[in-house]
Design an enzyme around this catalytic site. Sequence first.
Site, PDB file in Angstrom:
ATOM      1  N   GLN A   1     -39.829 -16.037  29.122  1.00 56.05           N
ATOM      2  CA  GLN A   1     -40.979 -15.197  28.772  1.00 56.05           C
ATOM      3  C   GLN A   1     -41.065 -13.987  29.698  1.00 56.05           C
ATOM      4  OE1 GLN A   1     -42.512 -16.101  25.989  1.00 56.05           O
ATOM      5  NE2 GLN A   1     -41.294 -17.974  25.978  1.00 56.05           N
TER       6      GLN A   1
ATOM      7  N   VAL B   1     -48.713 -22.758  22.667  1.00 59.33           N
ATOM      8  CA  VAL B   1     -48.449 -23.384  23.955  1.00 59.33           C
ATOM      9  C   VAL B   1     -49.396 -22.819  25.021  1.00 59.33           C
ATOM     10  CG1 VAL B   1     -46.739 -23.747  25.780  1.00 59.33           C
ATOM     11  CG2 VAL B   1     -46.077 -23.952  23.397  1.00 59.33           C
TER      12      VAL B   1
ATOM     13  N   TYR C   1     -40.979 -25.614  27.238  1.00 56.47           N
ATOM     14  CA  TYR C   1     -40.562 -25.432  25.838  1.00 56.47           C
ATOM     15  C   TYR C   1     -41.119 -24.151  25.218  1.00 56.47           C
ATOM     16  CZ  TYR C   1     -44.819 -28.236  24.543  1.00 56.47           C
ATOM     17  OH  TYR C   1     -46.073 -28.763  24.389  1.00 56.47           O
ATOM     18  N   GLU C   2     -40.590 -23.838  24.041  1.00 56.86           N
ATOM     19  CA  GLU C   2     -40.824 -22.561  23.348  1.00 56.86           C
ATOM     20  C   GLU C   2     -40.387 -21.370  24.194  1.00 56.86           C
ATOM     21  OE1 GLU C   2     -41.175 -23.140  20.469  1.00 56.86           O
ATOM     22  OE2 GLU C   2     -41.897 -25.179  20.654  1.00 56.86           O
ATOM     23  N   GLY C   3     -39.312 -21.550  24.928  1.00 56.09           N
ATOM     24  CA  GLY C   3     -38.814 -20.520  25.835  1.00 56.09           C
ATOM     25  C   GLY C   3     -39.419 -20.743  27.204  1.00 56.09           C
TER      26      GLY C   3
END
Length: 595
Positions: free
Chosen positions: A448, A300, A441-443
């Site tokens: 993060q 990402v 997305y992806e956290g």
Amino acid sequence: MGQYSAPLRDMQFVLHELLDVEGTLKTLPPHAEIDAETINQVIEEAGKFCSEVIFPLNQVGDREGCKYEGNGVVTTPSGFREAYQQYVEAGWPALGCDPAYGGQGLPVLVNNAVYEMLNSANQAWTMYPGLSHGAYECLHAHGTDEQKKLYLEKLVSGVWTGTMCLTEPHCGTDLGILRTKAEPDANGSYRLTGTKIFISSGEHDMAENILHLVLARLPDAPAGTKGISLFIVPKFIPDANGAVGERNGIACGSIEHKMGIHGNATCVMNLDGARGWLVGEPNKGLNAMFVMMNAARLGVGMQGLGLTEVAYQNSVTYAKERLQMRALTGPKAPDKPADPIIVHPDVRRMLLTQRAYAEGGRAFSYWIATQIDIELSHPDEAARKEAADLVALLTPVVKAFLTDNAFIATNEALQVYGGHGYIAEWGMEQYVRDARINMIYEGTNTIQSLDLLGRKVLGDMGAKLKKFGKLVQDFIEEEGTNEAMQEFVNPLADLGEKVTKLTMEIGMKAMQNQDEAGAAAVPYLRVVGHLVFAYFWARMAKIALEKSASGDAFYVAKLATARFYFARLLPETAMQIRAARSGSASLMALDADLF
């Protein structure tokens, strides 16, 4: 439609002049024979594929989107399937994969550079092979020998694609409360039942089979994240020979209608007694899935970098051609009715912001990929551990800082175009819309930030942060007596000291009230991101200073961009440090009922 050309000169600068990747690869037995010429040939050919094959499909994909045809069938936009077949036939899916399963065995670094270009050309399309590579990595690390034999060659060749199925309607990042069930079957497989949402590439017409990596709970699983297992659930169950067999009980129920990335199918996936096979140990699925999740976070970040670069390329071309008013210091194009807008200071600011974030992000992300190669392949255990710690520390920074910067950069690019940027014809508003999902997305980037501050920094009392700090300090000491470098070294040293003090202050406050860490996390990540960028920009400035005397325009531009970064972008840290230090009181004082 716009344009995209792979930024080969800058890529080669980072790979060979900044990072000396050939020298590093010689210390890694699997890659010791790979030279600079080979790397350059790969990225040049990949650049051609990106600009000639998938970039022309970017606006097509945005306009047409994916279509849910009913009965679990999804079709991708015009040209997507044919482009994917070209990608497969050229062997691109195998680039960074294990030769034991048909891969080409090239370093993570090279694969990473290729994905920058793919994302610049067409992020929505690139998500199909990108997720497949993540599935490959997960099974390569945690699959049984039988699973590897059955699935990996198909993923490596690109004949089959992969997904990751985590999110459910009632839970996103909080996977501890997921409800999908996995019941043991008599034949050693499991029957999975539940619903997953927001599944990128969950259904499409580009490959003959799709392998879903699904998180679910066994009947006797403990509560929370300690009770999650990972299963591989194929769309079609392979037969004994590995060929596509019977249809499995997993199907797309609908696709989401989204703000951006229209060319990628974001699916609701329903599992109705679908057969699945356990990957790794029972109740330890999250550990196995983290291989794919960490790969996705880095991926990402590359999406953010790719969009930053392509937005910059198009906005700078427009700024050189668009005529508007005269320069404040007098006409610069007296033979024309007005000057090109690139003469105006604030247009320069917008262009240089994009350029500095693209080139800084390239240096940072390529270096991280090099550290991953060291972590995977260096013969010295201490070197592997050192690299692993740096990768763990900075993975959330790659994901969040590069995607935050991409949203800033694409918005600046749209602004350069003015009203033309806001309409679809020129393609700039698509980049803004596409860039926005990368922060989610992806956290989310807040997740993060919490990961960086809570787990990676405070969690080990700053041990990993000190390792990166030593790299910074060593560079400062090397250049401490170089008068020409003081404009870069002094602000770098100053920020390094401030990060140390800020970290200690937040840590002490968080011991009394953990909300203090939550309140400080997002500005803290921005500060650390700038520390990383300042380090790499200082290193790039050193090279440019040494070589710009030759008059080579590339080094002249690199040095000017470095000066812009330190003068105009690094000062953001002053505000972010004040925000991080302000504490949680102003955030938490208002009662929730009063909102």
